[in-house]
Design a protein around this motif. Structure first.
Motif, short mmCIF file in Angstrom:
data_model
loop_
_atom_site.label_atom_id
_atom_site.label_comp_id
_atom_site.label_asym_id
_atom_site.label_seq_id
_atom_site.Cartn_x
_atom_site.Cartn_y
_atom_site.Cartn_z
N MET A 219 0.83 -1.20 0.00
CA MET A 219 0.00 0.00 0.00
C MET A 219 0.87 1.25 0.00
SD MET A 219 -3.08 -1.12 2.60
CE MET A 219 -3.88 0.48 2.43
N VAL A 220 0.47 2.21 -0.82
CA VAL A 220 1.13 3.52 -0.88
C VAL A 220 0.06 4.59 -0.64
CG1 VAL A 220 2.98 2.81 -2.42
CG2 VAL A 220 0.82 3.59 -3.40
N PRO A 221 0.46 5.76 -0.13
CA PRO A 221 -0.56 6.75 0.26
C PRO A 221 -1.22 7.47 -0.90
CG PRO A 221 1.65 7.58 0.73
CD PRO A 221 1.81 6.16 0.31
N GLU A 222 -0.54 7.60 -2.04
CA GLU A 222 -1.10 8.40 -3.13
C GLU A 222 -0.90 7.71 -4.47
OE1 GLU A 222 0.58 12.28 -3.02
OE2 GLU A 222 -0.21 12.76 -1.02
N ILE A 292 2.65 -1.43 4.37
CA ILE A 292 2.12 -0.08 4.26
C ILE A 292 3.30 0.89 4.29
CG2 ILE A 292 0.54 1.63 5.22
CD1 ILE A 292 -0.97 -0.60 6.55
N ASP A 293 3.64 1.42 3.13
CA ASP A 293 4.75 2.36 3.05
C ASP A 293 4.27 3.76 3.40
OD1 ASP A 293 7.50 2.84 2.51
OD2 ASP A 293 6.94 3.81 0.64
N GLU A 294 5.15 4.57 4.00
CA GLU A 294 4.80 5.92 4.47
C GLU A 294 3.55 5.86 5.35
OE1 GLU A 294 7.03 7.89 3.91
OE2 GLU A 294 7.93 7.53 1.96
N GLU A 295 3.59 4.97 6.35
CA GLU A 295 2.40 4.68 7.14
C GLU A 295 1.87 5.89 7.89
OE1 GLU A 295 1.83 4.27 10.68
OE2 GLU A 295 3.71 5.27 11.16
N HIS A 296 2.70 6.92 8.04
CA HIS A 296 2.28 8.11 8.77
C HIS A 296 1.38 9.02 7.95
CE1 HIS A 296 5.56 9.48 6.18
NE2 HIS A 296 5.00 10.66 6.24
N ASP A 297 1.29 8.78 6.65
CA ASP A 297 0.66 9.74 5.75
C ASP A 297 -0.84 9.86 6.02
OD1 ASP A 297 -0.48 10.90 3.20
OD2 ASP A 297 1.65 10.92 2.71
N PRO A 332 7.44 7.88 11.57
CA PRO A 332 6.19 7.19 11.88
C PRO A 332 5.17 8.10 12.55
CG PRO A 332 8.10 5.92 12.59
CD PRO A 332 8.61 7.27 12.21
N SER A 333 3.91 7.75 12.39
CA SER A 333 2.87 8.46 13.14
C SER A 333 3.12 8.27 14.62
CB SER A 333 1.49 7.92 12.78
OG SER A 333 1.36 6.57 13.19
N LEU A 334 2.74 9.26 15.42
CA LEU A 334 2.97 9.15 16.86
C LEU A 334 2.19 8.00 17.46
CD1 LEU A 334 3.10 12.89 17.99
CD2 LEU A 334 5.00 11.28 17.68
N GLU A 335 1.04 7.65 16.86
CA GLU A 335 0.29 6.50 17.34
C GLU A 335 1.09 5.20 17.14
OE1 GLU A 335 -2.73 9.66 16.68
OE2 GLU A 335 -0.98 8.94 15.59
N SER A 336 1.68 5.03 15.97
CA SER A 336 2.46 3.82 15.72
C SER A 336 3.75 3.80 16.55
CB SER A 336 2.82 3.72 14.23
OG SER A 336 1.65 3.57 13.45
N TRP A 337 4.36 4.97 16.70
CA TRP A 337 5.57 5.06 17.52
C TRP A 337 5.26 4.68 18.97
CZ3 TRP A 337 10.48 5.34 16.12
CH2 TRP A 337 11.44 5.71 17.05
N TYR A 338 4.15 5.18 19.48
CA TYR A 338 3.75 4.86 20.86
C TYR A 338 3.41 3.38 20.99
CZ TYR A 338 1.17 5.01 25.27
OH TYR A 338 0.73 4.78 26.55
N ASN A 339 2.75 2.82 19.99
CA ASN A 339 2.37 1.40 20.03
C ASN A 339 3.56 0.47 19.91
OD1 ASN A 339 -0.40 1.72 20.41
ND2 ASN A 339 -0.78 1.96 18.22
N SER A 340 4.72 1.00 19.51
CA SER A 340 5.93 0.17 19.41
C SER A 340 6.93 0.49 20.52
CB SER A 340 6.60 0.38 18.04
OG SER A 340 7.07 1.72 17.91
N ARG A 341 6.47 1.13 21.60
CA ARG A 341 7.35 1.55 22.69
C ARG A 341 7.87 0.35 23.47
NH1 ARG A 341 2.15 1.72 24.14
NH2 ARG A 341 1.53 0.99 26.20
N ALA A 564 7.28 15.66 9.74
CA ALA A 564 7.31 14.56 8.77
C ALA A 564 7.54 15.08 7.37
CB ALA A 564 5.99 13.77 8.84
N LEU A 565 6.86 16.15 7.00
CA LEU A 565 7.03 16.72 5.66
C LEU A 565 8.46 17.18 5.42
CD1 LEU A 565 5.85 17.71 2.96
CD2 LEU A 565 5.23 19.84 4.11
N LEU A 566 9.05 17.86 6.42
CA LEU A 566 10.40 18.39 6.25
C LEU A 566 11.43 17.26 6.19
CD1 LEU A 566 10.24 21.49 8.62
CD2 LEU A 566 9.97 21.42 6.13
N MET A 567 11.25 16.25 7.02
CA MET A 567 12.19 15.12 6.97
C MET A 567 12.05 14.34 5.68
SD MET A 567 12.99 13.38 10.66
CE MET A 567 14.16 12.31 9.85
N GLN A 568 10.82 14.17 5.22
CA GLN A 568 10.61 13.49 3.95
C GLN A 568 11.21 14.29 2.80
OE1 GLN A 568 9.24 10.49 3.32
NE2 GLN A 568 8.87 10.05 5.48
N ALA A 569 11.03 15.62 2.84
CA ALA A 569 11.61 16.48 1.80
C ALA A 569 13.13 16.40 1.81
CB ALA A 569 11.15 17.92 2.00
#
Length: 731
Positions: A219-222, A292-297, A332-341, A564-569
């Motif tokens: 899966m890709v976001p766009e 799921i690539d770029e899962e934070h998107d 990563p989204s903060l939800e996924s980051w927290y769920n992998s703590r 996320a946008l700045l790091m991706q850029a």
């Protein structure tokens, strides 16, 4: 006669309910497609269950009959029906609405005979015809070419040498850490350019080799990321499964293309599937892994109709089937980051496994941050002289540059210098954007468009001027500033704009990307669509213009999205370590800001996502925000703001009087207008519901549904619609 419960496409706010009962001449297997009468229409439905008729109640149950059974294909599986039930229940939609949304729209017009003919035609293989060529030409602007592949796998995975690159040590560790688990959710946190994609592909290879029926979903976001992903997957697996081995699932396909791909996946004829958020709802013969690539998107969250989050549904589906789900991101989204703590004295470990890949392949350096304090320049300065000089040096040396401005069009608004008139949209509480290419004023919310006026509509003055800047104006400015240069090959520097406007025509995006890859372009200007996922090999410098707006947004997710946008850029720069070493330069991210001391930029300078995430999670915990609480929005659209808010207040009053389940754990805030209050002549208001218990919030929302229908019946005629948005991405 047996009675069957059938799911049909009916929005939940219509009050029709989840399932409708029909008589059938014979027993019908659950998951079968049928045609049934609904009012004056003949519609497609999905049989959910069957029961024996009770003769004692037949007179009262004046049920209509099932008209046709589309039994030429395998019924939809119990796993798929379970996913639909969960999606409808969790996101507060009707079961039929979700189930029929997940099916191809072209299927909904088929009779039993037409369905049999369609499947027979696909089984006999594709035939070239004028009709097929015409359907392909009608595809969405950026849709990848699709061909139906009815053939079986060409050869087994073990019968040819593997055409794959050698893994780095960190890639091998990640592959073993994820591949050694039979299931579970794995967060692959890898720096941009660290080789996450190769880990995905080799994981898929293992899955497909172990089971001859297994299917893998990428899966890709766009949609704009699909062509390069399709090329990667086909290049790897075509020797085993044929040139057309990848099924494509996204909204850019024609209805017929989507139907053909859906059938191939449903029947198990295609084992590799690539799609956007829609793909998670697909019917798979044997789904064995989801990537799921770029899962934070945020694009994984549907923003219209059934507002599901495809990433979260993929996680649920992985648990349902006992298969691995891989979430990949540099941020990563903060939800996924927290769920992998990891476990601490204060809290247990999360449910996800976190796997890190912090280094780029080939020892390439991450982009260093250069902050430009724009307060030292006049307000009208668009690009600092130091940035222009750095860009000139890069393109003279043969490198490419990227300039990111997350605002398309020429200017956000047209204004009159005499009376202060602005180009407001007549149907929305937003401005019309100036588009110089076609001399139009266009609303990006409702689509209303008009010609740029020659004089002020209010006072008649000709003193009209664009206010602010968009990507069109930035492209024009760069071409002017650098157009006097002559490069070593005799060319004048070429500036290419890539955004939703410049790529709306068929094939435009693919051609633009090809120009960048060929080196025909020196500077790429665009919105966030160029900042993620693209593997540009010669870009050495990335510049971001006007990022400060998100620093003080009222949306609590704005800092996370900006980081996320700045790091991706920044990850688009220096991806080819060998090329950068050959040019004796290092990648750079230039940031023009009036807040150079902001803590977000300090974390960005160190490429310190873990540090940034720790600060954000601490602030969210103190404020009681997700992931430490759960939220839902109840929204009403009406002809007036008063009607919208009155409806929401009425619902809240009914809920308090009814003492709904979970009420003691749910906070219901007063109704307020949305940030953009009016869109397409509809006034919009919302109520936020919040709880520290997901279970309590879900119980409350489920019990609230009958009260919403009751309040709707009592509401003034000005009320247009209402909806529930569970786990909203923006408030």
């Amino acid at each position: 006669m047996p009675i069957v419960a059938v799911a049909v496409d009916a929005p939940f706010h219509s009050g029709i309910g989840h399932l409708l009962s029909y008589h059938s001449e014979c027993a019908i297997a659950p998951g079968s497609l049928v045609r049934v009468p609904l009012g004056k229409r003949d519609v497609l439905g999905v049989v959910w269950s069957s029961e024996a008729d009770d003769p004692a109640h037949s007179p009262e149950r004046a049920l209509k009959d099932v008209l046709q059974v589309l039994d030429a294909s395998t019924p939809l599986s119990a796993d798929w029906r379970g996913l639909m039930e969960f999606t409808a229940r969790y996101y507060q939609r009707s079961l039929g609405e979700v189930a029929l949304m997940a099916l191809p729209s072209a299927l909904q017009d088929h009779t039993a005979t037409q369905w049999q003919q369609r499947l027979d035609k696909l089984a006999n293989g594709p035939k070239k015809s004028r009709t097929r060529k015409k359907a392909a030409s009608a595809a969405d602007t950026n849709a990848a070419p699709i061909a139906v592949d009815a053939a079986a796998p060409v050869v087994s995975l073990d019968s040819k040498p593997l055409g794959k690159p050698a893994l780095t040590a960190q890639q091998q560790q990640a592959l073993e850490a994820i591949g050694s688990q039979a299931g579970g959710v794995h967060l692959l946190h890898g720096a941009t350019g660290s080789g996450k994609t190769e880990v995905y592909l080799q994981l898929a290879e293992r899955i497909l080799a172990a089971d001859p029926q297994a299917q893998v979903l990428f899966m890709v976001p766009e949609i704009n990321l699909a062509p390069q992903w399709q090329a990667l997957i086909q290049a790897r697996f075509a020797p085993w499964f044929g040139a057309e081995c990848v099924a494509i699932m996204h909204s850019g396909l024609t209805p017929v293309q989507r139907l053909h791909e859906w059938v191939a996946v449903h029947q198990g004829r295609k084992r590799l599937v690539l799609g956007t958020r829609l793909a998670v709802l697909g019917s798979f013969a044997k789904l064995a892994m989801v990537v799921i690539d770029e899962e934070h998107d945020p694009s994984y969250k549907q923003q219209e109709g059934a507002r599901y989050n495809a990433r979260d549904l993929a996680v649920w589906r992985g648990k349902q089937l006992g298969i691995p789900v891989v979430l990949g991101s540099a941020t990563p989204s903060l939800e996924s980051w927290y769920n992998s703590r990891s476990a601490t004295a204060q809290s247990p470990a999360g449910n996800y496994q976190r796997v890190s890949m912090p280094e780029r392949i080939g020892g390439g350096a991450l982009a260093s941050l250069r902050l430009v304090d724009m307060s030292a320049y006049p307000r009208e300065t668009v690009l600092a002289p130091s940035l222009l000089k750095a860009m000139q040096e890069r393109i003279t040396a043969g490198e490419q540059c990227m300039v990111l401005l997350n605002r398309r069009g020429y200017a956000p608004v047209l204004g009159c210098g005499s009376c202060g008139w602005k180009s407001d949209c007549p149907h929305c509480s937003a401005h019309q954007v100036v588009h110089k290419s076609d001399r139009s004023l266009r609303c990006h919310h409702c689509g209303w468009s008009t010609r740029v006026p020659h004089h002020c509509p209010r006072c008649g003055s000709v003193d009209l001027a664009p206010i602010g800047r968009g990507t069109e104006q930035l492209q024009e400015l760069l071409q002017e500033q650098l157009g006097s240069l002559v490069l070593d090959d005799g060319r004048i520097p070429q500036v290419l704009r890539i955004d939703a406007d410049s790529t709306r025509l068929k094939g435009a995006l693919q051609e633009s990307l090809a120009q960048v890859h060929r080196g025909d372009v020196d500077i790429v200007v665009g919105t966030q669509m160029i900042a993620k996922g693209h593997d540009f090999r010669r870009i050495g410098l990335v510049a971001v213009v006007q990022p400060d707006g998100a620093l003080y947004s009222s949306d609590f997710r704005a800092p996370e999205r900006l980081f996320a946008l700045l790091m991706q850029a920044s990850g688009r720069a220096g991806r080819d370590a060998e090329y950068m070493q050959g040019s004796a330069s290092t990648p750079e991210l230039w940031l023009q800001t009036r807040e150079p001391q902001h803590v977000l930029y300090a974390a960005l300078a160190k490429q310190d996502y873990p540090g940034f995430a720790a600060v954000q999670l601490r602030e969210r915990e103190q404020a009681g925000m997700p992931p430490f609480c759960y939220q839902a929005l109840l929204r009403a659209d009406a002809k007036t703001q008063e009607d919208a808010q009155a409806f929401l207040r009425q619902v809240a009053q009914l809920a308090r009087a009814a003492s709904l389940p979970g009420q003691d754990w749910v906070t219901v805030y007063p109704p307020v207008p949305l940030t953009i209050q009016r869109v397409a002549n509809a006034e919009r208001a919302q109520v936020l519901l919040e709880s520290t218990s997901r279970k309590a919030l879900q119980a409350y929302l489920t019990a609230l549904q009958p009260l919403l229908h009751q309040a709707r019946a009592q509401a003034p005629k000005g009320l247009l619609r209402w909806l529930v948005d569970v786990d909203p991405m923006a408030i």
